[in-house]
Write a protein that holds these residues in place. Structure first.
Motif, PDB file in Angstrom:
ATOM      1  N   ARG A   3       0.825  -1.196   0.000  1.00 43.13           N
ATOM      2  CA  ARG A   3       0.000   0.000   0.000  1.00 43.13           C
ATOM      3  C   ARG A   3       0.869   1.259   0.000  1.00 43.13           C
ATOM      4  O   ARG A   3       0.513   2.266  -0.582  1.00 43.13           O
ATOM      5  N   GLY A   4       2.031   1.186   0.669  1.00 46.80           N
ATOM      6  CA  GLY A   4       2.873   2.363   0.740  1.00 46.80           C
ATOM      7  C   GLY A   4       3.449   2.793  -0.596  1.00 46.80           C
ATOM      8  O   GLY A   4       3.777   3.960  -0.783  1.00 46.80           O
ATOM      9  N   SER A   5       3.583   1.846  -1.549  1.00 46.64           N
ATOM     10  CA  SER A   5       4.145   2.182  -2.853  1.00 46.64           C
ATOM     11  C   SER A   5       3.089   2.572  -3.876  1.00 46.64           C
ATOM     12  O   SER A   5       3.404   2.875  -5.010  1.00 46.64           O
ATOM     13  N   ARG A   6       1.843   2.542  -3.494  1.00 44.51           N
ATOM     14  CA  ARG A   6       0.769   2.879  -4.423  1.00 44.51           C
ATOM     15  C   ARG A   6       0.615   4.389  -4.537  1.00 44.51           C
ATOM     16  O   ARG A   6       0.961   5.134  -3.624  1.00 44.51           O
ATOM     17  N   PRO A   7       0.017   4.835  -5.650  1.00 47.59           N
ATOM     18  CA  PRO A   7      -0.314   6.265  -5.750  1.00 47.59           C
ATOM     19  C   PRO A   7      -1.264   6.668  -4.633  1.00 47.59           C
ATOM     20  O   PRO A   7      -1.986   5.839  -4.073  1.00 47.59           O
ATOM     21  N   SER A   8      -1.282   7.928  -4.318  1.00 46.71           N
ATOM     22  CA  SER A   8      -2.162   8.439  -3.290  1.00 46.71           C
ATOM     23  C   SER A   8      -3.622   8.285  -3.696  1.00 46.71           C
ATOM     24  O   SER A   8      -4.000   8.631  -4.824  1.00 46.71           O
ATOM     25  N   ALA A   9      -4.435   7.782  -2.775  1.00 49.48           N
ATOM     26  CA  ALA A   9      -5.867   7.664  -3.054  1.00 49.48           C
ATOM     27  C   ALA A   9      -6.480   9.036  -3.318  1.00 49.48           C
ATOM     28  O   ALA A   9      -7.389   9.173  -4.152  1.00 49.48           O
ATOM     29  N   GLY A  10      -5.999  10.059  -2.627  1.00 49.21           N
ATOM     30  CA  GLY A  10      -6.520  11.405  -2.847  1.00 49.21           C
ATOM     31  C   GLY A  10      -6.237  11.918  -4.243  1.00 49.21           C
ATOM     32  O   GLY A  10      -7.095  12.532  -4.880  1.00 49.21           O
ATOM     33  N   GLU A  11      -5.028  11.676  -4.758  1.00 53.51           N
ATOM     34  CA  GLU A  11      -4.698  12.089  -6.122  1.00 53.51           C
ATOM     35  C   GLU A  11      -5.548  11.348  -7.138  1.00 53.51           C
ATOM     36  O   GLU A  11      -6.025  11.936  -8.115  1.00 53.51           O
ATOM     37  N   LEU A  12      -5.756  10.066  -6.915  1.00 55.78           N
ATOM     38  CA  LEU A  12      -6.575   9.271  -7.828  1.00 55.78           C
ATOM     39  C   LEU A  12      -8.030   9.746  -7.817  1.00 55.78           C
ATOM     40  O   LEU A  12      -8.686   9.802  -8.860  1.00 55.78           O
ATOM     41  N   ALA A  13      -8.535  10.091  -6.649  1.00 58.89           N
ATOM     42  CA  ALA A  13      -9.916  10.532  -6.533  1.00 58.89           C
ATOM     43  C   ALA A  13     -10.142  11.898  -7.164  1.00 58.89           C
ATOM     44  O   ALA A  13     -11.281  12.242  -7.509  1.00 58.89           O
ATOM     45  N   ASN A  14      -9.089  12.675  -7.347  1.00 57.00           N
ATOM     46  CA  ASN A  14      -9.221  14.017  -7.918  1.00 57.00           C
ATOM     47  C   ASN A  14      -8.931  14.065  -9.424  1.00 57.00           C
ATOM     48  O   ASN A  14      -8.762  15.144  -9.978  1.00 57.00           O
ATOM     49  N   ARG A  15      -8.911  12.944 -10.084  1.00 58.17           N
ATOM     50  CA  ARG A  15      -8.621  12.920 -11.519  1.00 58.17           C
ATOM     51  C   ARG A  15      -9.723  13.575 -12.331  1.00 58.17           C
ATOM     52  O   ARG A  15     -10.907  13.430 -12.048  1.00 58.17           O
ATOM     53  N   ARG A  16      -9.299  14.272 -13.381  1.00 58.24           N
ATOM     54  CA  ARG A  16     -10.226  14.847 -14.364  1.00 58.24           C
ATOM     55  C   ARG A  16      -9.777  14.390 -15.750  1.00 58.24           C
ATOM     56  O   ARG A  16      -8.598  14.480 -16.074  1.00 58.24           O
TER      57      ARG A  16
END
Length: 365
Positions: A3-16
């Motif tokens: 999980r630590g090496s994954r992209p941030s969930a916040g960045e993924l949730a803010n995709r446009r």
């Protein structure tokens, strides 16, 4: 991958992502029915089953996407068996609403037998669907999908009726109509994040406006509007577009159901005095699941940039499906996850009509 090496969930949730039809956009096929592309549930299930639903005071249905068991059929077969087990009993399930990506890798006609007909051979209730991006990527486009889901009712020639009534869907975007619930199904096309042409946008405004205020309004689209998974993430531009449609129509959906990400996530969105569930349910059978990005805090989790939106529940390590129970004035929804051959409800929430959203939720872990 930890999980630590994954992209941030916040960045993924803010995709446009782009909205206007562009690279990869597939022209729509001709409709099988006439505008406004509505199908009355009673026309498919018949008068007797419709009367039984009215007498019981409840209509139950299944919902999940991304089911095709390409490479490893075991997860899809397990989910299908669990759904089939709910077809009987005192409160039988009335139909299955598929959120797209029926057949992998590209919606090939030759793969429908292994990935659709065989797994659901014992599912004797109707199966409806909206197309996913994979369903239209092959050389035949959406023709195989339409042959399965848009076929007309067979002629009454005295032959035995098929075990499962044909879906008879009027178009790739269409509305399933019942007195208590309307499911407005969009076709997000092939490009990542989903793209809608002008014709479909105009149609959507009309369908939102035409839904009676006392009827539960569910919007279904394959690509998620909000997601924190590591493969797809959100498309907040599509979220904005659908907001514009709701504002023009004067009617917002009471819930939004999506697939595409092979995971279960339930977001709550607080806007204009309402609280609405935005659900991603794409763990219906494709073997590879999509975990969430890193940095998800205690639930309900909040992400910078997503005002009024919280992640209230998720399951990213097991396949599963939704069971929705609709009654006059709203619906109860359960997410059923499969693990080690057992089925367990890991999330419950309620949808209220008209346009109120969740009043209270119960998370079960």
């Amino acid at each position: 991958m930890s999980r630590g090496s994954r992209p941030s969930a916040g960045e993924l949730a803010n995709r446009r992502l782009p909205l206007s039809p562009g690279a990869g956009f597939v022209p729509l096929p001709l409709p099988a029915g006439q505008p406004p592309y509505r199908l009355e549930l009673a026309e498919v299930i018949g008068a007797g089953r419709s009367a039984a639903i009215a007498d019981a005071g409840a209509l139950r249905f299944h919902c999940v996407g991304d089911t095709g068991g390409e490479g490893d059929p075991a997860p899809q077969r397990a989910v299908a068996a669990a759904m089939i087990a709910e077809l009987g009993g005192p409160s039988p399930v009335g139909f299955f609403y598929h959120l797209g990506d029926v057949v992998y890798p590209h919606g090939e006609r030759a793969n429908y037998e292994e990935q659709f007909h065989a797994p659901y051979a014992g599912y004797d209730a109707p199966i409806f669907a909206i197309p996913g991006n994979h369903d239209a990527e092959g050389a035949d486009g959406l023709e195989p999908f339409l042959d399965v889901f848009g076929a007309p009712a067979p002629a009454d020639d005295g032959a035995a009726a098929p075990a499962r009534p044909p879906s008879r869907q009027p178009h790739v975007f269409w509305t399933l109509v019942h007195e208590w619930v309307r499911i407005v199904g969009l076709y997000g096309n092939v490009p990542e994040g989903g793209q809608l042409g002008d014709e479909q946008v105009r149609w959507l405004v009309g369908e939102l406006a035409a839904t009676p205020p006392e009827t539960t309004l569910i919007l279904a689209v394959h690509q998620p509007l909000v997601s924190a998974d590591v493969v797809h993430g959100s498309n907040l531009c599509l979220l904005d577009l659908l907001d514009e449609c709701a504002e023009e129509a004067g009617r917002a959906p009471d819930a939004v159901l999506c697939g595409h990400a092979h995971v279960y996530q339930r977001f709550s969105r607080r806007r204009d005095g309402r609280e609405t569930p935005y659900v991603v349910c794409g763990a219906g059978g494709f073997p590879l699941l999509h975990p969430l990005g890193s940095g998800v805090g205690p639930l309900p989790a909040r992400f910078a940039g997503l005002e009024g939106i919280t992640l209230d529940a998720y399951e990213d390590r097991a396949h599963g499906f939704l069971t929705v129970t609709v009654r006059p004035g709203g619906a109860e929804v359960a997410y059923n996850a499969l693990s080690a051959g057992a089925v367990a409800c890991c999330d419950r929430f309620r949808i209220e009509a008209p346009g109120v959203g969740i009043r209270k939720c119960a998370n079960v872990y």
